[in-house]
Design an enzyme around this catalytic site. Structure first.
Site, PDB file in Angstrom:
ATOM      1  N   LYS A 180      -4.019  30.118   2.566  1.00 56.17           N
ATOM      2  CA  LYS A 180      -2.918  29.847   3.495  1.00 56.17           C
ATOM      3  C   LYS A 180      -2.038  31.071   3.741  1.00 56.17           C
ATOM      4  O   LYS A 180      -1.411  31.184   4.796  1.00 56.17           O
ATOM      5  CB  LYS A 180      -2.072  28.677   2.993  1.00 56.17           C
ATOM      6  CG  LYS A 180      -2.777  27.330   3.087  1.00 56.17           C
ATOM      7  CD  LYS A 180      -1.842  26.189   2.754  1.00 56.17           C
ATOM      8  CE  LYS A 180      -2.550  24.848   2.885  1.00 56.17           C
ATOM      9  NZ  LYS A 180      -1.624  23.709   2.658  1.00 56.17           N
ATOM     10  N   TYR A 237      -3.178  12.457  -3.248  1.00 57.30           N
ATOM     11  CA  TYR A 237      -3.649  11.191  -2.678  1.00 57.30           C
ATOM     12  C   TYR A 237      -4.924  10.681  -3.350  1.00 57.30           C
ATOM     13  O   TYR A 237      -5.427   9.615  -2.990  1.00 57.30           O
ATOM     14  CB  TYR A 237      -3.858  11.315  -1.168  1.00 57.30           C
ATOM     15  CG  TYR A 237      -4.797  12.426  -0.753  1.00 57.30           C
ATOM     16  CD1 TYR A 237      -6.170  12.223  -0.693  1.00 57.30           C
ATOM     17  CD2 TYR A 237      -4.296  13.681  -0.429  1.00 57.30           C
ATOM     18  CE1 TYR A 237      -7.027  13.248  -0.319  1.00 57.30           C
ATOM     19  CE2 TYR A 237      -5.146  14.713  -0.050  1.00 57.30           C
ATOM     20  CZ  TYR A 237      -6.508  14.486   0.004  1.00 57.30           C
ATOM     21  OH  TYR A 237      -7.350  15.506   0.372  1.00 57.30           O
TER      22      TYR A 237
END
Length: 406
Positions: free
Chosen positions: A56, A192
């Site tokens: 990133k 998640y």
């Protein structure tokens, strides 16, 4: 149009599935080493990329332009190739977390929010929370505010986990205990998988509103798709896709008395949904070389329960399966988080006179009625839903599917 996800070790990613529900472009996974990165970014024919760990920040020098949010956060998770071949870097994680916070219904203005972790995910959460008027404190291992002096933040109203602690396969770990935060109003965990981390299970046990990072994942993908396509996508798709993914990822856990039809109903669910099914008794035999009945007879119930919990700890980490459990798994409280972390629990109820005794030593020795009186309260404590299985087992399976929206 060719798009995809760029990262180091991608493993299983839900991004292709999400983007497949957002648009009709090709979406592939691109695992690249540091040495392969330059050639891929400069010369590939991929039009749009999502970027994940560890690139990133690495991709920023390859961008001819950065969006204001990417500049502010110092991280890019979306790349769009312009007609001249140059790359524009965007950050859609901000929108993802902003959407998660909004859907949580939590009000953070003027309240203290603790963000666990000091990496890129933390920076995103901090930016959103500060923009929402929260008094935001970053908790790190060695910073001024760390896990050894959490007592100074007992007035925190929100805790956000922006670390990978508790993420599969490290299920069961938690960055902290919620016991020291009496004013807590909400917990958000960017993880998640599992659906309910240890941190979220703590919140659930205390009745504190909590949510995992699945909706954030979908929301950031939606904004990425808008950049890829150059046109807006309805906000309505975010909860719709999230619900669908959650249903697919959630395990169907069948609990109930020995002989209540768990194995039969699981077989029907296999036929109707195509989900992998696991029968606890069969799995026990495959793992330990003896049936549960043999183990109980030869070594006692306590020895069997220890092995059963060991097995459930592994099975509970899986996603999207149907698990028919043994009738006595509810007698061990520690089994609840193992099953609930990724599962919805269905209590199959059946008349006692329909319950067989063959091959069930505890039912024989204790008596069905006495066993039911002992276990029925435990089944109800574990269960998310009660299912009547006195009729056709197909009807019970249909009721489960209806509850899950399948």
């Amino acid at each position: 149009m060719k798009c995809g996800l760029l990262g180091g070790k991608l493993g299983h990613s839900y991004s292709p599935q999400i983007h497949g529900m957002l648009a009709d472009y090709e979406y592939l996974l691109y695992e690249k080493t540091q040495e392969e990165l330059s050639e891929f970014l400069l010369h590939s024919d991929v039009c749009g990329l999502n970027v994940t760990i560890p690139y990133k920040k690495t991709v920023i020098p390859f961008c001819a332009e950065l969006s204001p949010r990417a500049q502010r956060l110092g991280a890019v998770n979306t790349l769009v190739r312009r007609p001249d071949g140059t790359l524009v870097g965007h950050n859609t994680d901000y929108f993802g977390f902003e959407t998660l916070l909004h859907h949580s219904g939590l009000s953070v203005s003027g309240k203290k929010a603790l963000v666990l972790g000091s990496g890129g995910a933390s920076a995103t959460a901090v930016a959103v929370l500060q923009d929402q008027g929260a008094d935001t404190i970053v908790i790190s291992r060695s910073g001024e505010n760390n896990y050894q002096n959490l007592g100074r933040h007992r007035d925190a109203a929100l805790i956000v986990n922006a670390t990978p602690v508790g993420m599969y396969p490290g299920n069961g770990a938690a960055p902290l205990s919620l016991d020291g935060f009496p004013q807590l109003e909400g917990v958000l965990d960017m993880v998640y998988n599992p659906a309910r981390t240890s941190l979220l299970l703590q919140a659930e046990e205390r009745g504190i509103p909590a949510a995992n990072g699945l909706l954030m994942l979908v929301a950031q993908a939606k904004e990425s798709a808008e950049w890829f396509l150059g046109k807006p996508i309805s906000q309505d798709v975010i909860p719709k896709i999230t619900r669908k993914l959650r249903s697919q990822m959630e395990n169907i856990i069948l609990i109930g008395m020995p002989g209540s039809g768990k194995t039969t109903v699981s077989s029907i669910l296999l036929q109707k949904t195509g989900r992998k099914t696991v029968d606890s008794d069969e799995e026990f035999l495959a793992r330990f070389g003896r049936t549960p009945a043999q183990t109980i007879t030869e070594d006692g119930e306590a020895a069997f329960r220890r092995l059963e919990s060991q097995m459930l700890a592994e099975l509970g980490k899986l996603s999207g399966i149907v698990l028919a459990t043994g009738g006595g798994c509810v007698t061990v409280p520690e089994n609840y988080p193992l099953l609930h972390q990724n599962g919805t629990l269905f209590y199959l109820q059946r008349s006692l006179d329909l319950l067989p005794l063959d091959g069930r030593p505890i039912s024989r020795s204790t008596g069905v009625e006495a066993l039911f009186q002992k276990r029925d309260p435990l089944y109800r404590q574990f269960a998310d839903h009660l299912i009547d299985n006195n009729g056709l087992p197909e009807a019970a399976a249909d009721q489960i599917m209806s509850i899950l929206g399948e």
